[in-house]
Design an enzyme around this catalytic site. Structure first.
Site, PDB file in Angstrom:
ATOM      1  N   ASP A   1      -8.127   3.165   3.719  1.00 11.20           N
ATOM      2  CA  ASP A   1      -8.784   1.947   4.174  1.00 11.20           C
ATOM      3  C   ASP A   1      -9.478   1.369   2.958  1.00 11.20           C
ATOM      4  OD1 ASP A   1      -9.160   0.336   6.663  1.00 11.20           O
ATOM      5  OD2 ASP A   1     -11.210   0.372   5.908  1.00 11.20           O
ATOM      6  N   SER A   2      -9.258   0.095   2.740  1.00 17.14           N
ATOM      7  CA  SER A   2      -9.723  -0.471   1.478  1.00 17.14           C
ATOM      8  C   SER A   2     -10.170  -1.899   1.672  1.00 17.14           C
ATOM      9  CB  SER A   2      -8.607  -0.389   0.436  1.00 17.14           C
ATOM     10  OG  SER A   2      -7.399  -0.869   0.981  1.00 17.14           O
TER      11      SER A   2
ATOM     12  N   GLY B   1      -2.826  -9.213  -1.391  1.00 16.33           N
ATOM     13  CA  GLY B   1      -4.234  -9.404  -1.035  1.00 16.33           C
ATOM     14  C   GLY B   1      -4.989 -10.253  -2.051  1.00 16.33           C
TER      15      GLY B   1
ATOM     16  N   LYS C   1       0.839  -1.199   0.000  1.00 13.65           N
ATOM     17  CA  LYS C   1       0.000   0.000   0.000  1.00 13.65           C
ATOM     18  C   LYS C   1       0.874   1.249   0.000  1.00 13.65           C
ATOM     19  CE  LYS C   1      -4.247  -0.666   2.601  1.00 13.65           C
ATOM     20  NZ  LYS C   1      -4.936  -0.196   3.798  1.00 13.65           N
TER      21      LYS C   1
ATOM     22  N   ARG D   1      -7.551   2.485  -5.581  1.00 13.08           N
ATOM     23  CA  ARG D   1      -6.670   3.416  -4.863  1.00 13.08           C
ATOM     24  C   ARG D   1      -6.270   4.573  -5.781  1.00 13.08           C
ATOM     25  NH1 ARG D   1      -3.989  -0.405  -3.152  1.00 13.08           N
ATOM     26  NH2 ARG D   1      -5.372  -0.818  -1.409  1.00 13.08           N
TER      27      ARG D   1
ATOM     28  N   LYS E   1      -1.817  -1.246 -12.916  1.00 13.73           N
ATOM     29  CA  LYS E   1      -2.705  -1.241 -11.744  1.00 13.73           C
ATOM     30  C   LYS E   1      -2.949   0.193 -11.268  1.00 13.73           C
ATOM     31  CE  LYS E   1      -3.604  -3.015  -7.139  1.00 13.73           C
ATOM     32  NZ  LYS E   1      -3.148  -3.715  -5.939  1.00 13.73           N
TER      33      LYS E   1
HETATM   34  P1  IMP Z   1      -6.805  -2.396   5.428  1.00 14.61           P
HETATM   35  O1  IMP Z   1      -5.314  -2.388   5.490  1.00 14.61           O
HETATM   36  O2  IMP Z   1      -7.464  -2.537   6.750  1.00 14.61           O
HETATM   37  O3  IMP Z   1      -7.332  -1.250   4.618  1.00 14.61           O
HETATM   38  O4  IMP Z   1      -7.203  -3.743   4.660  1.00 14.61           O
HETATM   39  C1  IMP Z   1      -7.107  -3.806   3.295  1.00 14.61           C
HETATM   40  C2  IMP Z   1      -7.303  -5.253   2.840  1.00 14.61           C
HETATM   41  O5  IMP Z   1      -8.149  -5.223   1.683  1.00 14.61           O
HETATM   42  C3  IMP Z   1      -5.988  -5.863   2.369  1.00 14.61           C
HETATM   43  O6  IMP Z   1      -5.362  -6.611   3.385  1.00 14.61           O
HETATM   44  C4  IMP Z   1      -6.436  -6.752   1.221  1.00 14.61           C
HETATM   45  O7  IMP Z   1      -6.908  -7.966   1.718  1.00 14.61           O
HETATM   46  C5  IMP Z   1      -7.604  -5.982   0.639  1.00 14.61           C
HETATM   47  N1  IMP Z   1      -7.149  -5.037  -0.418  1.00 14.61           N
HETATM   48  C6  IMP Z   1      -7.213  -3.680  -0.393  1.00 14.61           C
HETATM   49  N2  IMP Z   1      -6.689  -3.157  -1.521  1.00 14.61           N
HETATM   50  C7  IMP Z   1      -6.268  -4.203  -2.259  1.00 14.61           C
HETATM   51  C8  IMP Z   1      -5.616  -4.286  -3.512  1.00 14.61           C
HETATM   52  O8  IMP Z   1      -5.281  -3.292  -4.192  1.00 14.61           O
HETATM   53  N3  IMP Z   1      -5.374  -5.533  -3.928  1.00 14.61           N
HETATM   54  C9  IMP Z   1      -5.704  -6.661  -3.234  1.00 14.61           C
HETATM   55  N4  IMP Z   1      -6.289  -6.637  -2.046  1.00 14.61           N
HETATM   56  C10 IMP Z   1      -6.572  -5.400  -1.551  1.00 14.61           C
END
Ligand code: IMP
Length: 203
Positions: free
Chosen positions: A69-70, A153, A13, A181, A175
């Site tokens: 947050d994603s 992820g 990230k 993002r 990407k």
């Molecule tokens: P956060 O760090 O709490 O926002 O959790 C984000 C989670 O969402 C990651 O651990 C991945 O499992 C998933 N995720 C978010 N963005 C992506 C991406 O660009 N590719 C693949 N998985 C993603």
């Protein structure tokens, strides 16, 4: 202007976010760069709440705090795993187990019902308490098996139909031109320069 602190320990990230901030005229650091190791409890119910929780921590350290947050929202699973994407298969966070769980839950689902979206919310909080959020989304479908070796992820299971590639088959530039993002960061860049009347972090 204070330096920017990206509130994450996730190196993938951080790399993606730094890509969008590379042309800014401010210093960009991450939690790892400054040796901040405390765990931030992300107990919000929405991407916006969790992004703000993380960005506020960074702002409390005297920086312009930025946080992503994603997660992945699968239509057949009524929006799951959503804000629980990182720990979908339980603690500790394990991308392989998360992907196995998703494949298993979707194994009997027909092609036309495999639609999903990635969501990213970027929050920005200044040391004096000003806050805003920007959301980006990317539509795709969930594969029946992994494809590609890049990314992190759920990337190997997320097919971006327009390029017929999973996120794990794309190089960084591909990407970063279509991802959730990227879309959130584009909105963030124009909002940031409008509010702070300075050079856009993404030119
Ligand atoms: P956060 O760090 O709490 O926002 O959790 C984000 C989670 O969402 C990651 O651990 C991945 O499992 C998933 N995720 C978010 N963005 C992506 C991406 O660009 N590719 C693949 N998985 C993603």
């Amino acid at each position: 202007m204070p330096d920017i602190l990206i509130a994450t320990h996730n190196s993938h990230k951080a790399m993606e976010l730094k890509f969008f901030l590379k042309d800014s005229n401010v210093e960009i650091k991450t939690f790892s760069d400054i040796g901040y190791n405390d765990e931030v409890v992300e107990d919000g119910k929405t991407f916006e709440e969790n992004a703000l929780i993380k960005a506020r921590v960074a702002a409390s350290l005297g920086y312009i705090g930025i946080a992503d947050d994603s997660g992945l929202c699968v239509d057949y699973l009524k929006g799951e795993p959503g804000v629980y994407s990182a720990r979908y298969a339980g603690e500790p966070c394990d991308d392989e187990k998360n992907n196995d769980k998703l494949l298993d839950l979707m194994k009997d689902v027909d092609d036309e019902k495999r639609t999903a979206k990635f969501v990213s919310v970027i929050a920005c909080v200044t040391p004096d308490g000003k806050e805003f959020c920007c959301r980006g989304e990317c539509l795709g479908v969930i594969m029946k098996s992994r494809r590609g070796n890049g990314g992190f992820g759920y990337d190997p299971l997320f097919l971006y139909r327009e390029l017929n590639k999973t996120f794990a088959e794309m190089n960084a530039e591909e990407k970063n031109s279509v991802s959730h993002r990227a879309r959130a960061m584009q909105k963030f860049a124009s909002e940031f320069s409008r509010r702070f009347n300075c050079q856009s972090p993404h030119s």
